[in-house]
Each structure stands twice: as C-alpha cells, then as structure tokens.
Enzyme design. Structure first.
Site, PDB file in Angstrom:
ATOM      1  N   GLU A  60       0.806  -1.218   0.000  1.00  0.00           N
ATOM      2  CA  GLU A  60       0.000   0.000   0.000  1.00  0.00           C
ATOM      3  C   GLU A  60       0.839   1.269   0.000  1.00  0.00           C
ATOM      4  OE1 GLU A  60      -0.797  -2.729   1.599  1.00  0.00           O
ATOM      5  OE2 GLU A  60      -2.820  -3.202   0.902  1.00  0.00           O
ATOM      6  N   HIS A 129     -11.152  -4.813   9.647  1.00  0.00           N
ATOM      7  CA  HIS A 129     -11.673  -4.681   8.280  1.00  0.00           C
ATOM      8  C   HIS A 129     -12.977  -3.887   8.210  1.00  0.00           C
ATOM      9  CE1 HIS A 129      -8.834  -7.922   7.528  1.00  0.00           C
ATOM     10  NE2 HIS A 129      -9.076  -7.870   6.250  1.00  0.00           N
TER      11      HIS A 129
HETATM   12  C1  LIG Z   1      -2.415  -4.470   4.115  1.00  0.00           C
HETATM   13  C2  LIG Z   1      -3.400  -5.387   3.498  1.00  0.00           C
HETATM   14  N1  LIG Z   1      -3.631  -5.314   2.171  1.00  0.00           N
HETATM   15  C3  LIG Z   1      -4.525  -6.149   1.594  1.00  0.00           C
HETATM   16  C4  LIG Z   1      -5.199  -7.069   2.336  1.00  0.00           C
HETATM   17  C5  LIG Z   1      -6.200  -8.020   1.672  1.00  0.00           C
HETATM   18  N2  LIG Z   1      -5.652  -9.380   1.643  1.00  0.00           N
HETATM   19  C6  LIG Z   1      -5.931 -10.266   2.594  1.00  0.00           C
HETATM   20  S1  LIG Z   1      -5.103 -11.690   2.418  1.00  0.00           S
HETATM   21  C7  LIG Z   1      -4.350 -11.152   1.010  1.00  0.00           C
HETATM   22  C8  LIG Z   1      -3.387 -12.053   0.310  1.00  0.00           C
HETATM   23  C9  LIG Z   1      -2.226 -12.378   1.169  1.00  0.00           C
HETATM   24  O1  LIG Z   1      -1.430 -13.349   0.583  1.00  0.00           O
HETATM   25  P1  LIG Z   1      -0.239 -14.032   1.354  1.00  0.00           P
HETATM   26  O2  LIG Z   1       0.507 -13.036   2.148  1.00  0.00           O
HETATM   27  O3  LIG Z   1       0.522 -14.806   0.362  1.00  0.00           O
HETATM   28  O4  LIG Z   1      -0.949 -15.017   2.393  1.00  0.00           O
HETATM   29  P2  LIG Z   1      -1.932 -16.232   2.104  1.00  0.00           P
HETATM   30  O5  LIG Z   1      -3.312 -15.658   2.056  1.00  0.00           O
HETATM   31  O6  LIG Z   1      -1.508 -16.869   0.837  1.00  0.00           O
HETATM   32  O7  LIG Z   1      -1.807 -17.141   3.282  1.00  0.00           O
HETATM   33  C10 LIG Z   1      -4.763  -9.855   0.703  1.00  0.00           C
HETATM   34  C11 LIG Z   1      -4.340  -9.085  -0.464  1.00  0.00           C
HETATM   35  C12 LIG Z   1      -4.952  -7.081   3.725  1.00  0.00           C
HETATM   36  N3  LIG Z   1      -5.602  -7.928   4.547  1.00  0.00           N
HETATM   37  N4  LIG Z   1      -4.041  -6.261   4.280  1.00  0.00           N
END
Ligand SMILES: Cc1ncc(C[n+]2csc(CCOP(=O)(O)OP(=O)(O)O)c2C)c(N)n1
Ligand SMILES: [Mg+2]
Lengths: 325, 337
Positions: A60, A129
């Site tokens: 972000e 959220h």
């Molecule tokens: C700062 C932030 N940006 C966006 C999100 C939305 N979001 C939640 S999970 C996710 C993907 C995260 O992927 P990863 O770190 O690979 O973890 P995984 O879900 O694969 O376990 C996103 C974009 C968030 N929760 N926090």
C-alpha cells in the site's frame, strides 16, 4: 439512461475516462487478472491492456507513492485500495505527500490522483476490516473527499474526481455495490463536487447524511411520515468541498436536524457538520442537533454485537423524535 | 518449484508416538477446516474465512516443538490451525467462529483474530504483513527478560512485499532477536502468483540482506518440516539470533470464501496445478510413512478418523449451544482495567 448497479457505474466512469484521456490508468491489488476483489474493475484489463491496468503487489505504501509520483509528472492515476482499511499503512504517502505537494510547491505541482475503494461496515468482518475513515481525510487540507450514495453519483462523482487536478479520496461503500438505479450513459455526464442533493423534500426536520447513511435516512423518513412527520433528506455527496448552502437552506425551513455518519462517533465528520450548522444558522435552530453514529469501539465480530455497533434507520428515527420532542 | 516428492528423513529420529501425534494433529486441522466450511455455508459463521487445507505441516511440524506458553506464536488471518496446534480447544475455536460468548475471544474477534495468550498464542492478524513488526517487539521482550524463548512469526508470500516487513527484518537482524520467521509460501497472494508479485522471489536472499540466516523447506512433508524447524529453533536458542524458513507449500482451496469455488480460482490457477500439489498432500505422506514403518494399522487409521470426527462434531454442538455475547459487552475491553 440505463439501470445499473453501483459497481457497474464506477466501472463505466473509469472506462469512459480511460477512453477520453490516455493519461488515465488504473492500478491496485487484484484489479486486473483477478477482475477486481469486488469486481469493480472487471473486464478492464482485457479492454485496456496491462499498460493501463496495473496489478500491484500487496504494497500500500508503494501504491500510494506510485500514484502520487505519476500524478506529479502528468499522469492521472486511479489507484484502488482493496478496502480503505488497508490504506492505513499508506497514510504517510497520502497525507504527507499527495495532500501537500501542491501547497509545498507554491502551486507549481499538480497532483491529479484518485484514491478509491470500498469502506464501510456490516458483514462481520470485525475490527481490522470495518472502517469509515472519511474524517481522517476530510481533516487533512489538500484532499477532496467524495462519498457517493447512488449508482448515478458513483459514476458522475468518479468522473469529476478523475478530471480534478487534485488528490481525491473516493470512498465507496461495499454495502452499496449491489444497489441499482438509473445512470446516465452520456460520456459528458458528470456530478460536480460541492453540490449536495436534496433526496426528499420535507418541512419538519433535516436528515443530513452521505454514503449509505442516505438510504438509511430515506427509510427513516418513510417511518416518520407515518407519524405525520415530514423529513427532508440531504445527501452531501462530497465532504470536501462541503455544500453548506444547501444544508443551511434546509435548516431555515425545518429548524431541526439530525446528522448521520457510520464511522465512530468521537471526533467524526458529523461533529464538523453540526458545528458548521451552529456557526452559520444558530438562530434558526429550534432544538439541539442530534447525532447518529457508530459505537466508539473496534468493530466486534459477533453478529449481535456488530448490529448494536452500527447505526440504522431506527436510530435516525429515534434521533429525529428527540429533536422534535 | 520442486514437484518431486522429497523423501522424509529416514533415521529413526522420531518415535512412533510422536509420529502418530503429528498425524492426529494434521487430521484434526483438516477435518476442522472442512466442517467450518460447511458451517459457513449454513450461515452459522460470518465474515471472511481462510482455510489451511494443504498447509497443515507448517503448524504440525513446528508448534508441538515449542515450549508454550513461554515461546510465542504470531500468525495471519489464516489462523485456525495455529490456534488448534497451540492447544486451544476445538470448542473454543468453533465458538469464536460462530461469534459466541464461549469463543477464545469472547466472540469479539472471529475467524481472523483467534487468540489464546495463556497458551502462548498471540493471535491472528487481519492485515497482510501486520504480525511482522509486532514480532520485533515480542522478540525484543523475550531477549530483554533474559529467557531462552523464541517468537515464531508466520506470514504469507504476499506479505513479503509490505514495507513494514523490511523495516522489521532489518531491526531483528540489527538487534539480534530470537524470532523464527515462517514464510507460508503457498505461491499465491489471493489471485496473484508469486512471479507476478516480486522481481526477486528468492526470499532467503532478502532475509540474508538483513543479516538473518535461513533456508528453503519442503512444507508438504511434516517430517522434513519438523526437522528443519528443530534445527532452526536450536540455532535461535543457541545464538539468540533470528532464523528464516521459506516454506514451500500450497493451499488446496480458495484464498477465502470469495474464491472457494473452482470458478474463482480458475482466474489464477489450473485444476492440473492443484491436482499436482494434492498428490503431495501432507496427510497422504504421513500415512504412507507411518505405514512404511509399520507404525499404523488400518483399524488405527479408522479409529483416529472416528475420534477426530467426534471432536469436531462436539465442537459444533458446543458452539451452537453457546450463547451470543451479552449486549452489554459491546463497550467492554476497549481499554484494560
Ligand atoms: C495491508 C493489506 N492489504 C490487503 C489485504 C487483503 N488481503 C488479505 S489476504 C491477502 C493475500 C495475502 O497473501 P499471502 O501473504 O501470500 O498469504 P496467504 O493468504 O496466501 O496465506 C490480501 C491481499 C490485507 N488484509 N491487508
Ligand atoms: Mg500466499
């Protein structure tokens, strides 16, 4: 005119503005290949290609800075925050950079960037959220803040935001994405900033709201009507600039007001609104202004607690009755 | 990406009882997640829901090796498995998911914010990258108080692209803090494949750049995972310095409830790819290994299934019978007493 959903109206605004101006581009997390987390940007990658629809990492700070920098040198970025809750880590780029560069440069730099995405509460997403952060941005000089309540405004205000030469905080409401209404298909149709809409005329009390609060206020007005109370509903549309003329004109008619926000009560935008009404129309008031707002707690997960934390039309009705008693 | 099945360690470094425990824990997690999914679709659970199916070895291979509650665990919103592995009862987890007063956060946190501090579990974090800055402070405190304990911090491959992660890793490297980083490298951040999110997918290089040692681990095999974790934990307890495991794994289901259907996932991955990874299912591998060593019979497999099913069903009965949180708890816990 065509009937469409709020999220389709947003998409149409972006499509038209991208067709109109090659410097407009879209960026953000999952806006392209994934078709948008809420499908707002669905199909845009196919239509415009990956030069103009840019998928970013979950970064972000980088998103806010990249959009700001690109705007400083002439592009017109529309940067999506997957939700406004995730924009908090980007606050420095937003507040210290995007919002200030024009002033700090003595007006020598323009920063025509739109930061958009869903805000709002209400689907058990719990503490991290569920946010309405408009007060944070309205508090900061240099940002314009738009919060559309209808599909037509979603389109018209977003087009104005993209054409504006300043950073615009464009806060959508996730709970409104599915709502539908008539929307102009004219590519020259826009909704100007700083012009509130009277969504329902009334003479006994003014319900002043924005975003999802408008639909709540309209419901409240219907309930009040059954008791013979005639409520006027004002949709602010933009918090900065703020159309106090329409607000004060309504107060002159009704002499009573309820101000409505979904965000936390303490130090929220409704407090600003109430103060301005007192500053500009104190003599017109027949009763103290009533405020409807979210509970001052991090959003709880449990359904019953969440319900208790979020304002509803019934809270507006109760507030109106207090103002009229 | 290695797609061959990596052989587990063959030395008799693990007893039959321990191995059965690993199997039991992973099975409990899998069956729990499956039931949670059903309950979501019955509208008994709300909000977001992120399942751990396929990644069980990352908690089973590590958390039982910890000295809880003195060691500490931080993780993401994909946290049901971590709570269960830390010893939070299935009942308390299920009740939290259903927003009940008997949940581990009294119904206030929900799926993304399970927590159990008395067991050393400092909770799931809904913000991508969010736990990593916090891990610096937890590690600092563990060192400050003169313990030999370790903070284990889980996070995703997508989180590696958060600015705060790099500030924090630098501080951990600088201050030499006892943190074990577990990169749950399941190849995707929502719909974004690894190769589309970073210009440098060598995460060990990034850890090394901050003065933190690390290695890549096969996280589909719990024995391999366990061995690497023990090595890493020993390193941290001996040197007091952090260690970084880039753990290769895969989530078998969608990112969350939004793309749990195959259609949603097709936007970013193929059925063939999912099938290929499912052949490396950590549960299949441990059963195979247990059988190869003659540690388990068909009857035992059935018995373990049956007792797991009972536990999960019991947690559902318990949660559904539990009351909602009292309304006057809304304003409780904004501050501590
Ligand atoms: C700062 C932030 N940006 C966006 C999100 C939305 N979001 C939640 S999970 C996710 C993907 C995260 O992927 P990863 O770190 O690979 O973890 P995984 O879900 O694969 O376990 C996103 C974009 C968030 N929760 N926090
Ligand atoms: Mg991932």
């Amino acid at each position: 005119m065509a009937k469409m959903r709020y999220l389709q109206a947003l998409r149409l605004a972006m499509t038209e503005e991208m067709e109109r101006d090659p410097n407009v581009f879209i960026m953000g997390e999952e806006v392209g290949q994934y078709q948008g987390t809420y499908r707002v940007t669905e199909g845009l990658l196919n239509k415009f290609g990956d030069k103009r629809v840019v998928d970013t990492p979950i970064s972000e700070i980088g998103i806010a800075g990249m959009a700001t920098g690109a705007a400083m040198v002439g592009l017109r970025p529309v940067a999506e925050f997957m939700t406004w809750s995730f924009a908090m880590s980007a606050m420095d780029q937003l507040v210290n950079h995007a919002a200030k560069i024009t002033y700090m440069s003595g007006g020598r730099i323009k920063c025509p960037v739109v930061f958009r995405g869903p805000a709002g509460v209400g689907t058990q997403l719990s503490a991290q959220h569920s946010h309405s952060l408009e007060a944070w941005f309205a508090h900061t000089p240099g940002f314009k803040v738009a919060m559309p309540a209808t599909p037509e405004d979603a389109k018209g205000l977003l087009k104005t935001a993209i054409r504006d030469n300043n950073p615009v905080i464009f806060m959508e409401h996730a709970g409104l994405y599915g709502s539908s209404g008539e929307v102009s298909e004219d590519p020259d149709f826009t909704v100007p900033f700083g012009v509130a809409a009277v969504r329902r005329e009334g003479k006994d009390i003014s319900l002043i709201a924005y975003s999802r609060g408008v639909a709540m206020s309209l419901k409240a007005a219907e309930i009040l009507e059954k008791d013979g109370i005639s409520a006027e509903v004002i949709d602010l549309r933009t918090l900065v600039p703020l159309d106090m003329d329409t607000v004060v004109a309504s107060i002159r008619k009704t002499h009573r007001a309820v101000v409505i926000q979904e965000e936390w009560r303490n130090a929220g935008f409704a407090a600003e609104l109430a103060t301005r009404i007192y500053e500009q129309a104190f003599d017109e008031m027949d009763a103290p202004i009533q405020r409807v707002a979210g509970a001052d707690v991090p959003m709880p997960y449990a359904k019953n607690l969440e319900r208790a934390a979020i304002p509803t039309e019934h809270d507006i009705v109760a507030a109106a009755r207090r103002a009229l008693s | 990406m290695a797609d061959t099945i990596v052989k587990p360690p063959t030395e008799e470094d693990i007893s039959r009882a321990e191995m059965l425990d690993l199997y039991r824990l992973m099975l409990r997690i899998r069956r729990f997640e499956e039931s949670v999914y059903r309950k979501f679709h019955e509208a008994k659970i709300g909000g977001y829901l992120h399942r751990y199916d396929g990644q069980e070895a990352l908690v089973a291979g590590i958390i039982p090796q910890l000295q809880l509650p003195h060691d500490k665990v931080l993780c993401t919103y994909r946290d049901h498995a971590h709570a269960i592995a830390c010893g939070t009862s299935a009942r308390e987890v299920m009740a939290e998911l259903m927003g009940r007063a008997t949940g581990c956060a009294l119904g206030k946190g929900g799926s993304m914010h399970l927590i159990d501090p008395e067991r050393g579990f400092l909770g799931g974090d809904g913000i991508v990258g969010g736990p990593i800055p916090v891990s610096v402070g937890v590690g600092f405190a563990l060192k400050y108080t003169g313990t030999n304990n370790v903070c284990v911090c889980y996070f995703g491959d997508g989180a590696m692209n958060q600015g705060g992660v790099h500030e924090s890793l630098n501080m951990v490297g600088l201050f030499k803090l006892p943190v074990l980083y577990i990169l749950e490298n399941n190849r995707y951040a929502m719909g974004t494949a690894l190769g589309r999110s970073t210009g440098q997918p060598d995460f060990i290089l990034k850890a090394n750049a901050h003065g933190i040692a690390g290695e890549v681990v096969d996280g589909m095999n719990v024995l391999t995972m366990r061995e690497a974790a023990n090595r890493a934990l020993a390193h941290i307890r001996e040197t007091g310095e952090a260690y970084f495991l880039d753990v290769e794994c895969y989530r078998f289901v969608g990112h969350g409830i939004g793309d749990d259907n195959v259609g949603g996932q097709k936007l970013y991955r193929t059925d063939e790819e999912v099938d290929k990874w499912r052949q490396r299912d950590p549960l299949l591998q441990i059963i195979r290994d247990l059988k190869e060593r003659g540690y388990i019979s068909e009857e035992q497999i059935e018995a373990i299934e049956a007792e797991t099913k009972l536990e999960v069903e019991d947690s559902i009965v318990f949660a559904e019978a539990s009351p909602e949180p009292p309304l006057d708890s809304l304003y409780e816990h904004v501050f501590s007493e």
